[in-house]
Design a protein around this motif. Structure first.
Motif, PDB file in Angstrom:
ATOM      1  N   GLN A  35      -7.473   1.718   0.825  1.00  0.00           N
ATOM      2  CA  GLN A  35      -7.965   3.085   0.946  1.00  0.00           C
ATOM      3  C   GLN A  35      -7.664   3.614   2.341  1.00  0.00           C
ATOM      4  OE1 GLN A  35     -11.657   4.097  -0.909  1.00  0.00           O
ATOM      5  NE2 GLN A  35     -11.725   2.171  -2.063  1.00  0.00           N
ATOM      6  N   LEU A  36      -7.153   4.828   2.372  1.00  0.00           N
ATOM      7  CA  LEU A  36      -6.705   5.466   3.612  1.00  0.00           C
ATOM      8  C   LEU A  36      -7.673   6.601   3.936  1.00  0.00           C
ATOM      9  CD1 LEU A  36      -2.962   5.653   2.519  1.00  0.00           C
ATOM     10  CD2 LEU A  36      -3.999   3.885   3.952  1.00  0.00           C
ATOM     11  N   ALA A  37      -8.813   6.234   4.488  1.00  0.00           N
ATOM     12  CA  ALA A  37      -9.874   7.199   4.757  1.00  0.00           C
ATOM     13  C   ALA A  37      -9.498   8.111   5.924  1.00  0.00           C
ATOM     14  CB  ALA A  37     -11.174   6.462   5.052  1.00  0.00           C
ATOM     15  N   PRO A  38     -10.146   9.278   6.039  1.00  0.00           N
ATOM     16  CA  PRO A  38      -9.792  10.228   7.099  1.00  0.00           C
ATOM     17  C   PRO A  38      -9.891   9.663   8.511  1.00  0.00           C
ATOM     18  CG  PRO A  38     -11.080  11.337   5.427  1.00  0.00           C
ATOM     19  CD  PRO A  38     -11.093   9.880   5.074  1.00  0.00           C
ATOM     20  N   ASN A  39     -10.866   8.788   8.778  1.00  0.00           N
ATOM     21  CA  ASN A  39     -10.958   8.233  10.136  1.00  0.00           C
ATOM     22  C   ASN A  39      -9.751   7.359  10.463  1.00  0.00           C
ATOM     23  OD1 ASN A  39     -12.287   6.533   8.113  1.00  0.00           O
ATOM     24  ND2 ASN A  39     -12.840   5.153   9.777  1.00  0.00           N
ATOM     25  N   MET A  40      -9.149   6.726   9.451  1.00  0.00           N
ATOM     26  CA  MET A  40      -7.911   5.984   9.653  1.00  0.00           C
ATOM     27  C   MET A  40      -6.723   6.934   9.793  1.00  0.00           C
ATOM     28  SD  MET A  40      -5.810   3.447   7.083  1.00  0.00           S
ATOM     29  CE  MET A  40      -7.059   2.194   6.825  1.00  0.00           C
ATOM     30  N   ALA A  41      -6.641   7.916   8.886  1.00  0.00           N
ATOM     31  CA  ALA A  41      -5.513   8.846   8.891  1.00  0.00           C
ATOM     32  C   ALA A  41      -5.408   9.599  10.208  1.00  0.00           C
ATOM     33  CB  ALA A  41      -5.663   9.831   7.732  1.00  0.00           C
ATOM     34  N   ARG A  42      -6.546   9.964  10.772  1.00  0.00           N
ATOM     35  CA  ARG A  42      -6.562  10.709  12.036  1.00  0.00           C
ATOM     36  C   ARG A  42      -5.849   9.916  13.138  1.00  0.00           C
ATOM     37  NH1 ARG A  42     -11.765  11.132  12.296  1.00  0.00           N
ATOM     38  NH2 ARG A  42     -11.816  13.043  11.062  1.00  0.00           N
ATOM     39  N   ILE A  43      -6.109   8.625  13.189  1.00  0.00           N
ATOM     40  CA  ILE A  43      -5.475   7.775  14.203  1.00  0.00           C
ATOM     41  C   ILE A  43      -3.992   7.603  13.902  1.00  0.00           C
ATOM     42  CG2 ILE A  43      -5.412   5.441  15.178  1.00  0.00           C
ATOM     43  CD1 ILE A  43      -8.456   5.331  14.515  1.00  0.00           C
ATOM     44  N   LEU A  44      -3.661   7.316  12.648  1.00  0.00           N
ATOM     45  CA  LEU A  44      -2.262   7.114  12.283  1.00  0.00           C
ATOM     46  C   LEU A  44      -1.436   8.357  12.564  1.00  0.00           C
ATOM     47  CD1 LEU A  44      -2.808   5.225   8.908  1.00  0.00           C
ATOM     48  CD2 LEU A  44      -2.144   4.219  11.112  1.00  0.00           C
ATOM     49  N   ILE A  53       3.465   7.437   5.495  1.00  0.00           N
ATOM     50  CA  ILE A  53       2.416   6.745   4.735  1.00  0.00           C
ATOM     51  C   ILE A  53       1.830   7.692   3.690  1.00  0.00           C
ATOM     52  CG2 ILE A  53       0.117   5.694   4.895  1.00  0.00           C
ATOM     53  CD1 ILE A  53       0.986   4.751   7.749  1.00  0.00           C
ATOM     54  N   GLN A  54       1.540   8.908   4.118  1.00  0.00           N
ATOM     55  CA  GLN A  54       0.969   9.927   3.227  1.00  0.00           C
ATOM     56  C   GLN A  54       1.921  10.253   2.075  1.00  0.00           C
ATOM     57  OE1 GLN A  54       0.360  13.716   5.145  1.00  0.00           O
ATOM     58  NE2 GLN A  54      -1.227  14.337   3.698  1.00  0.00           N
ATOM     59  N   ALA A  55       3.227  10.206   2.346  1.00  0.00           N
ATOM     60  CA  ALA A  55       4.215  10.601   1.334  1.00  0.00           C
ATOM     61  C   ALA A  55       4.170   9.710   0.098  1.00  0.00           C
ATOM     62  CB  ALA A  55       5.615  10.577   1.948  1.00  0.00           C
ATOM     63  N   GLU A  56       3.755   8.445   0.245  1.00  0.00           N
ATOM     64  CA  GLU A  56       3.703   7.529  -0.895  1.00  0.00           C
ATOM     65  C   GLU A  56       2.278   7.330  -1.420  1.00  0.00           C
ATOM     66  OE1 GLU A  56       5.729   3.841  -0.735  1.00  0.00           O
ATOM     67  OE2 GLU A  56       7.505   4.659   0.248  1.00  0.00           O
ATOM     68  N   ALA A  57       1.311   7.927  -0.751  1.00  0.00           N
ATOM     69  CA  ALA A  57      -0.089   7.704  -1.116  1.00  0.00           C
ATOM     70  C   ALA A  57      -0.522   8.682  -2.208  1.00  0.00           C
ATOM     71  CB  ALA A  57      -0.972   7.847   0.120  1.00  0.00           C
ATOM     72  N   VAL A  58      -1.681   8.397  -2.780  1.00  0.00           N
ATOM     73  CA  VAL A  58      -2.280   9.259  -3.805  1.00  0.00           C
ATOM     74  C   VAL A  58      -3.543   9.880  -3.230  1.00  0.00           C
ATOM     75  CG1 VAL A  58      -3.354   9.317  -6.092  1.00  0.00           C
ATOM     76  CG2 VAL A  58      -1.323   7.886  -5.701  1.00  0.00           C
ATOM     77  N   HIS A  90      -8.955  11.970   1.485  1.00  0.00           N
ATOM     78  CA  HIS A  90      -9.174  10.542   1.256  1.00  0.00           C
ATOM     79  C   HIS A  90      -8.088  10.089   0.295  1.00  0.00           C
ATOM     80  CE1 HIS A  90     -11.869   6.913   1.178  1.00  0.00           C
ATOM     81  NE2 HIS A  90     -10.885   6.613   0.348  1.00  0.00           N
ATOM     82  N   MET A  91      -7.151   9.294   0.822  1.00  0.00           N
ATOM     83  CA  MET A  91      -6.010   8.857   0.031  1.00  0.00           C
ATOM     84  C   MET A  91      -6.074   7.348  -0.197  1.00  0.00           C
ATOM     85  SD  MET A  91      -2.953  11.265   1.569  1.00  0.00           S
ATOM     86  CE  MET A  91      -2.123  11.428  -0.029  1.00  0.00           C
ATOM     87  N   VAL A  92      -5.244   6.882  -1.123  1.00  0.00           N
ATOM     88  CA  VAL A  92      -5.110   5.450  -1.375  1.00  0.00           C
ATOM     89  C   VAL A  92      -3.628   5.120  -1.416  1.00  0.00           C
ATOM     90  CG1 VAL A  92      -7.307   5.047  -2.537  1.00  0.00           C
ATOM     91  CG2 VAL A  92      -5.374   5.913  -3.865  1.00  0.00           C
ATOM     92  N   GLY A  93      -3.279   3.934  -0.932  1.00  0.00           N
ATOM     93  CA  GLY A  93      -1.875   3.554  -0.876  1.00  0.00           C
ATOM     94  C   GLY A  93      -1.705   2.061  -1.045  1.00  0.00           C
ATOM     95  N   HIS A  94      -0.483   1.610  -0.814  1.00  0.00           N
ATOM     96  CA  HIS A  94      -0.174   0.189  -0.884  1.00  0.00           C
ATOM     97  C   HIS A  94      -0.239  -0.387   0.521  1.00  0.00           C
ATOM     98  CE1 HIS A  94       1.672  -3.634  -1.781  1.00  0.00           C
ATOM     99  NE2 HIS A  94       1.759  -3.314  -3.063  1.00  0.00           N
ATOM    100  N   VAL A 221      -1.655   3.837  -6.934  1.00  0.00           N
ATOM    101  CA  VAL A 221      -1.008   3.857  -5.624  1.00  0.00           C
ATOM    102  C   VAL A 221       0.490   4.073  -5.810  1.00  0.00           C
ATOM    103  CG1 VAL A 221      -2.773   2.375  -4.578  1.00  0.00           C
ATOM    104  CG2 VAL A 221      -0.698   1.341  -5.524  1.00  0.00           C
ATOM    105  N   SER A 222       1.188   4.175  -4.689  1.00  0.00           N
ATOM    106  CA  SER A 222       2.660   4.295  -4.695  1.00  0.00           C
ATOM    107  C   SER A 222       3.126   5.404  -5.628  1.00  0.00           C
ATOM    108  CB  SER A 222       3.301   2.951  -5.080  1.00  0.00           C
ATOM    109  OG  SER A 222       2.919   1.939  -4.179  1.00  0.00           O
ATOM    110  N   ASN A 223       2.617   6.618  -5.361  1.00  0.00           N
ATOM    111  CA  ASN A 223       2.975   7.797  -6.168  1.00  0.00           C
ATOM    112  C   ASN A 223       2.729   7.575  -7.656  1.00  0.00           C
ATOM    113  OD1 ASN A 223       3.816   9.443  -3.982  1.00  0.00           O
ATOM    114  ND2 ASN A 223       5.794   8.416  -3.927  1.00  0.00           N
ATOM    115  N   ASN A 224       1.607   6.959  -7.972  1.00  0.00           N
ATOM    116  CA  ASN A 224       1.152   6.745  -9.355  1.00  0.00           C
ATOM    117  C   ASN A 224       2.097   5.838 -10.158  1.00  0.00           C
ATOM    118  OD1 ASN A 224       0.304   9.714  -8.505  1.00  0.00           O
ATOM    119  ND2 ASN A 224      -1.267   8.945  -9.907  1.00  0.00           N
ATOM    120  N   THR A 225       2.809   4.936  -9.475  1.00  0.00           N
ATOM    121  CA  THR A 225       3.674   3.985 -10.178  1.00  0.00           C
ATOM    122  C   THR A 225       3.015   2.621 -10.332  1.00  0.00           C
ATOM    123  OG1 THR A 225       4.761   3.261  -8.135  1.00  0.00           O
ATOM    124  CG2 THR A 225       5.745   5.139  -9.308  1.00  0.00           C
TER     125      THR A 225
END
Length: 430
Positions: A35-44, A53-58, A90-94, A221-225
């Motif tokens: 899970q790619l929560a906003p507090n993580m995304a802000r730093i990244l 990272i966002q491009a492949e996340a859901v 709030h995104m999710v990824g691999h 995750v991974s663009n719903n694949t």
């Protein structure tokens, strides 16, 4: 994640000689969903790695909390407000995509960073002034390394933490949570011919199925694949002395038996896991440490605050550690051992209570989700009902989905806090 975050953060702050010693032979296609929560995304984003990272996340739009046995929805919590409130969705990824893009960010600054894969840190000979430690390549002779600062992001089994505790005569040990986890990734091609399962993988939803002492959380995750399922259940397969990696080859039969009373939808997905490809992770934490810092060394991430996955904040908190370390070390007024130690104590002051508080909250959330029949479960389910009925002031029993908990976690800007508080905390550091 903590080691990569430290590396990127230090490079971002202008440090010109960073060496990374990594036990693994490569990053590889490892792990499962994250899970790619906003507090993580802000730093990244500040580290210039968020966009790929966002491009492949859901982007999760909501979470559905359901009774495992019946699939009846206990509560649905909308997540669309998260982006508007905290600046990031709030995104999710691999996990491998997150690690890979952070590593790519490091390679973009390759003049400053050297990675040494298949290397493990052995004995620390000197903690201050300066640090000297032994490194052992997987194939080769051990050698000594000297540096100004050592950041130990070596996980829940941290060798460096154990050396520090022994040196300081502190008795604090790894704690067995009594829980284990299956991590499952289903391919889209295996789900797309079943309308019920296709709806899951095509959705923008996290689904949590809960039952006594067990739960499953799942999302695409991974663009719903890929559809990711992470479980938590009583640990029955690890010996008293677990493997070095805290993993074991699991039994599909035992996995199906563990969730035999869960709904047919869950049964269909668990049955898709190929025989021989069931892997189980032992979930462990650590007793709180009196200190994360000794001399010119600081512990990072799971080495000092390993967290159960029930708030999805383990990696995020390690990344927060790295961000804060980059800020405080960039502000050290000189390179004396005293100044470095004080800066590391500022890091500890900024991070320790927050990270340890979330460790405790994650454990409490697991207990709440795993309740068996009785008054406590009845009260929990009544609270879920209040959410379903839209009652004013209703609190979500699943703390991960509770707005007040999200505000505390997602609204915190550790980088900004470190920038603003450094001078005051540095002056007060002993």
């Amino acid at each position: 994640m903590g080691g990569l975050a430290c590396t990127l953060s230090l490079a971002r702050q202008g440090f010109t000689k960073i060496s990374v010693y990594e036990y693994a032979s490569s990053l590889g296609f490892v792990g499962a969903g994250i899970q790619l929560a906003p507090n993580m995304a802000r730093i990244l984003d500040r580290l210039n790695v968020w966009k790929p990272i966002q491009a492949e996340a859901v982007d999760l739009k909501d979470t559905s909390i359901r009774q495992g046995s019946s699939d009846a929805e206990l509560a649905n919590v909308q997540l669309q407000y998260v982006r508007e409130t905290y600046g990031y969705p709030h995104m999710v990824g691999h996990r491998s995509n997150l690690a890979g893009e952070m590593y790519n960010g490091c390679k973009d600054k390759s003049a400053n960073i050297t990675f040494h894969f298949s290397h493990s840190v052995q004995k620390v000979h000197s903690w201050s002034p300066g640090v000297r430690f032994e490194v052992k390549p997987r194939d080769g002779e051990a050698f000594d390394v000297e540096c100004d600062v050592l950041l130990a992001a070596d996980g829940v089994k941290s060798n460096i933490r154990d050396q520090m505790l022994a040196l300081l005569n502190i008795d604090a040990k790894v704690v067995d949570s009594g829980q284990a986890a299956y991590r499952i990734m289903l391919d889209r091609k295996d789900m797309e011919n079943d309308p019920e399962l296709l709806e899951l993988i095509d959705g923008e939803r996290a689904t949590r199925w809960i039952g006594e002492r067990r739960h499953i959380i799942a999302y695409p995750v991974s663009n719903n694949t890929i559809y990711n399922l992470s479980t938590a259940q009583p640990d029955t397969n690890f010996a008293a002395a677990p493997s070095a990696t805290y993993t074991t080859k699991g039994s599909k039969k035992e996995m199906l038996e563990t969730y035999a009373d869960f709904c047919p939808k869950v049964q269909k997905m668990l049955n898709m896991v190929p025989e021989g490809e069931v892997c189980e992770w032992k979930l462990r934490v650590h007793a709180p440490l009196p200190t994360w810092v000794h001399g010119s060394m600081a512990l990072v991430g799971d080495a000092c605050h390993p967290t159960l996955p029930h708030l999805a904040q383990g990696a995020a908190q390690a990344i927060e550690d790295g961000a804060v370390l980059g800020v405080v070390l960039s502000k050290v007024p000189d390179t004396s051992a005293e100044s470095i130690n004080k800066a590391l104590k500022v890091y500890q002051e900024l991070r320790k209570s927050r990270a340890e508080g979330l460790v405790a909250l994650a454990a409490a959330n697991g207990r709440e989700m795993h309740l068996g029949d009785g008054a406590a479960k009845e009260a929990r389910d009544a609270a879920f009902k209040a959410i379903r009925e839209g009652r004013e002031g209703a609190k979500v029993p699943d703390r991960w989905a509770d707005a007040d908990v999200q505000k505390m976690i997602y609204g915190h800007d550790c980088w900004k806090d470190a920038e603003e508080q450094f001078e005051t905390l540095f002056a007060a550091a002993a």
